[in-house]
Design a protein around this motif. Sequence first.
Motif, PDB file in Angstrom:
ATOM      1  N   CYS A  86       0.993  -1.247   0.142  1.00 41.34           N
ATOM      2  CA  CYS A  86      -0.056  -0.096   0.116  1.00 41.34           C
ATOM      3  C   CYS A  86       0.695   1.194  -0.067  1.00 41.34           C
ATOM      4  O   CYS A  86       1.842   1.501   0.829  1.00 41.34           O
ATOM      5  CB  CYS A  86      -1.087   0.022   1.171  1.00 41.34           C
ATOM      6  SG  CYS A  86      -1.917   1.253   1.104  1.00 41.34           S
ATOM      7  N   VAL A 120      -3.457   4.791  -1.376  1.00 37.63           N
ATOM      8  CA  VAL A 120      -4.413   5.404  -0.339  1.00 37.63           C
ATOM      9  C   VAL A 120      -3.969   6.930  -0.350  1.00 37.63           C
ATOM     10  O   VAL A 120      -2.971   7.368  -0.383  1.00 37.63           O
ATOM     11  CB  VAL A 120      -4.524   4.988   1.191  1.00 37.63           C
ATOM     12  CG1 VAL A 120      -2.974   5.084   1.596  1.00 37.63           C
ATOM     13  CG2 VAL A 120      -5.540   5.611   2.058  1.00 37.63           C
ATOM     14  N   PHE A 177      -4.051  11.020   1.020  1.00 36.55           N
ATOM     15  CA  PHE A 177      -4.307  11.751   2.089  1.00 36.55           C
ATOM     16  C   PHE A 177      -3.425  12.973   2.153  1.00 36.55           C
ATOM     17  O   PHE A 177      -2.512  13.108   1.169  1.00 36.55           O
ATOM     18  CB  PHE A 177      -4.012  11.210   3.311  1.00 36.55           C
ATOM     19  CG  PHE A 177      -2.808  10.782   3.712  1.00 36.55           C
ATOM     20  CD1 PHE A 177      -2.140  11.881   4.862  1.00 36.55           C
ATOM     21  CD2 PHE A 177      -2.093  10.030   2.980  1.00 36.55           C
ATOM     22  CE1 PHE A 177      -0.910  11.462   5.081  1.00 36.55           C
ATOM     23  CE2 PHE A 177      -0.550  10.022   3.553  1.00 36.55           C
ATOM     24  CZ  PHE A 177       0.043  10.542   4.394  1.00 36.55           C
ATOM     25  N   SER A 179      -1.746   5.564   9.909  1.00 33.20           N
ATOM     26  CA  SER A 179      -2.973   5.548  10.335  1.00 33.20           C
ATOM     27  C   SER A 179      -3.670   5.195   8.961  1.00 33.20           C
ATOM     28  O   SER A 179      -4.518   4.353   9.132  1.00 33.20           O
ATOM     29  CB  SER A 179      -3.361   6.632  11.107  1.00 33.20           C
ATOM     30  OG  SER A 179      -2.568   6.976  12.260  1.00 33.20           O
ATOM     31  N   ALA A 180      -3.492   5.858   8.076  1.00 34.44           N
ATOM     32  CA  ALA A 180      -4.095   5.524   6.594  1.00 34.44           C
ATOM     33  C   ALA A 180      -3.791   4.120   6.216  1.00 34.44           C
ATOM     34  O   ALA A 180      -4.769   3.539   5.789  1.00 34.44           O
ATOM     35  CB  ALA A 180      -3.516   6.585   5.650  1.00 34.44           C
ATOM     36  N   TYR A 216      -3.377   1.492   8.189  1.00 34.29           N
ATOM     37  CA  TYR A 216      -4.110   0.814   9.135  1.00 34.29           C
ATOM     38  C   TYR A 216      -5.760   0.821   8.539  1.00 34.29           C
ATOM     39  O   TYR A 216      -6.675  -0.187   8.670  1.00 34.29           O
ATOM     40  CB  TYR A 216      -4.247   1.084  10.574  1.00 34.29           C
ATOM     41  CG  TYR A 216      -3.017   0.323  11.211  1.00 34.29           C
ATOM     42  CD1 TYR A 216      -3.154  -0.956  11.471  1.00 34.29           C
ATOM     43  CD2 TYR A 216      -1.817   0.776  11.432  1.00 34.29           C
ATOM     44  CE1 TYR A 216      -2.098  -1.473  12.275  1.00 34.29           C
ATOM     45  CE2 TYR A 216      -0.573   0.553  12.127  1.00 34.29           C
ATOM     46  CZ  TYR A 216      -0.963  -0.990  12.627  1.00 34.29           C
ATOM     47  OH  TYR A 216       0.104  -1.577  12.911  1.00 34.29           O
ATOM     48  N   ASP A 217      -6.189   1.801   8.005  1.00 32.59           N
ATOM     49  CA  ASP A 217      -7.608   2.101   7.679  1.00 32.59           C
ATOM     50  C   ASP A 217      -7.815   0.924   6.475  1.00 32.59           C
ATOM     51  O   ASP A 217      -8.741   0.302   6.350  1.00 32.59           O
ATOM     52  CB  ASP A 217      -7.926   3.456   7.197  1.00 32.59           C
ATOM     53  CG  ASP A 217      -7.981   4.361   8.387  1.00 32.59           C
ATOM     54  OD1 ASP A 217      -8.161   3.801   9.456  1.00 32.59           O
ATOM     55  OD2 ASP A 217      -7.735   5.686   8.171  1.00 32.59           O
ATOM     56  N   VAL A 218      -6.818   1.069   5.563  1.00 34.79           N
ATOM     57  CA  VAL A 218      -6.947   0.240   4.204  1.00 34.79           C
ATOM     58  C   VAL A 218      -6.974  -1.275   4.631  1.00 34.79           C
ATOM     59  O   VAL A 218      -7.255  -2.287   4.309  1.00 34.79           O
ATOM     60  CB  VAL A 218      -5.705   0.487   3.299  1.00 34.79           C
ATOM     61  CG1 VAL A 218      -5.892  -0.257   2.335  1.00 34.79           C
ATOM     62  CG2 VAL A 218      -5.853   1.904   2.818  1.00 34.79           C
ATOM     63  N   ARG A 220      -7.720  -2.635   7.707  1.00 35.12           N
ATOM     64  CA  ARG A 220      -9.044  -2.881   8.123  1.00 35.12           C
ATOM     65  C   ARG A 220     -10.257  -3.334   7.234  1.00 35.12           C
ATOM     66  O   ARG A 220     -10.965  -4.357   7.128  1.00 35.12           O
ATOM     67  CB  ARG A 220      -9.509  -1.899   8.946  1.00 35.12           C
ATOM     68  CG  ARG A 220      -8.720  -1.964  10.646  1.00 35.12           C
ATOM     69  CD  ARG A 220      -9.504  -0.979  11.492  1.00 35.12           C
ATOM     70  NE  ARG A 220      -9.443   0.282  11.190  1.00 35.12           N
ATOM     71  CZ  ARG A 220      -8.360   0.935  11.823  1.00 35.12           C
ATOM     72  NH1 ARG A 220      -7.224   0.524  12.507  1.00 35.12           N
ATOM     73  NH2 ARG A 220      -8.116   2.397  11.440  1.00 35.12           N
ATOM     74  N   GLU A 221     -10.107  -2.464   6.098  1.00 36.36           N
ATOM     75  CA  GLU A 221     -10.972  -2.782   5.056  1.00 36.36           C
ATOM     76  C   GLU A 221     -10.850  -4.123   4.227  1.00 36.36           C
ATOM     77  O   GLU A 221     -11.609  -4.624   3.789  1.00 36.36           O
ATOM     78  CB  GLU A 221     -10.866  -1.516   3.914  1.00 36.36           C
ATOM     79  CG  GLU A 221     -11.389  -0.043   4.449  1.00 36.36           C
ATOM     80  CD  GLU A 221     -10.834   0.812   3.474  1.00 36.36           C
ATOM     81  OE1 GLU A 221     -10.405   0.590   2.085  1.00 36.36           O
ATOM     82  OE2 GLU A 221     -11.260   2.135   3.767  1.00 36.36           O
ATOM     83  N   GLU A 278      -4.957  -7.519   9.859  1.00 39.54           N
ATOM     84  CA  GLU A 278      -4.524  -6.878  11.188  1.00 39.54           C
ATOM     85  C   GLU A 278      -3.238  -6.366  11.210  1.00 39.54           C
ATOM     86  O   GLU A 278      -2.896  -5.539  12.087  1.00 39.54           O
ATOM     87  CB  GLU A 278      -4.820  -7.910  12.204  1.00 39.54           C
ATOM     88  CG  GLU A 278      -6.141  -8.532  12.441  1.00 39.54           C
ATOM     89  CD  GLU A 278      -6.450  -9.640  13.676  1.00 39.54           C
ATOM     90  OE1 GLU A 278      -5.332  -9.723  14.116  1.00 39.54           O
ATOM     91  OE2 GLU A 278      -7.472  -9.962  13.842  1.00 39.54           O
TER      92      GLU A 278
END
Length: 303
Positions: free
Chosen positions: A49, A78, A80, A105-106, A108-110, A112-113, A117
């Motif tokens: 990512c 991603v 931002f 943090s970005a 981790y958002d991806v 989780r989607e 983990e």
Amino acid sequence: MVSIEEVITSITADLAEFDGVLVAFSGGVDSSVVAALANEALGDNAIACTAKSETLPEAELEETRQIAAEIGIRHKVVEFSELDSDAFRRNDEERCYHCRTMRLSAMYDVAREQGIEIVCDGTNASDPGEGHRPGHRAVEELNAYSPLLEHEVTKAEVREIAHEFDLSVADKPSMACLSSRIPTGLEVTEERLTRIEKAEQILRTWGFEQFRVRDHDGLARIEVASDELEAALNPDFVRTAREHIADLGFDHVTLDLHGYQTGSVSPETNNARTDTSSAENSDDPVVEDVFAVEDSTGANRSQ
């Protein structure tokens, strides 16, 4: 002594214990090696990512796509903006901490989607002792997993592994986000990031491999590797740099005769100054305005 083959086997076995991983992927040799190892261990359950923002040159973003395809790993981008953060724009000694926190943090958002983990990064065993690096604190706080650091893989060994995987980035010089070209305390703005990117594209077009254009407000300080200094003094390049980099909004264009130095505007080594009058009596970079020209009155000026 453990062989590189044994290191590869150990790390892939380690990564294979996870159901899936997302690799914070910049396209540099460290993250590319982690991505290759993750792909080897987990196949489709591994994702690379890349965080797209104003601090990532478009050329570097395109490279991440090419390298991910070369590795064969799934690749996501991603988007931002670090410039949304007042703390980041302030550009104090913690800038890298704020940047890395936002980027991870970005990630981790991806993750989780995707139902993943574990987020991995490319920190290696040579990194923690190399100067002021608050970004590592963000890695620890967000609990990202650094397989190269965990297995005590040094930078030299990272490149060996890259060669084992036949990665095109095996010998790629280290790169950093565009904000690293702005001295601590000088605000990070979209205008500065844009002109740095455009200035460095000129050096990239001329074939320079290891370079930075440091933005000291009105002064562009060019750093190139020591073995490329002669090429930087080529009259044709000097003319191009003088004309085109000055057009980007810089009042002066200079060449640092110390050559490229990692972190030369970081808090602990912030000796790069726009006032070079005392350079002979200090440890400051030796900066020569090799791009000076004479105006119509015969007076010397810089562009």
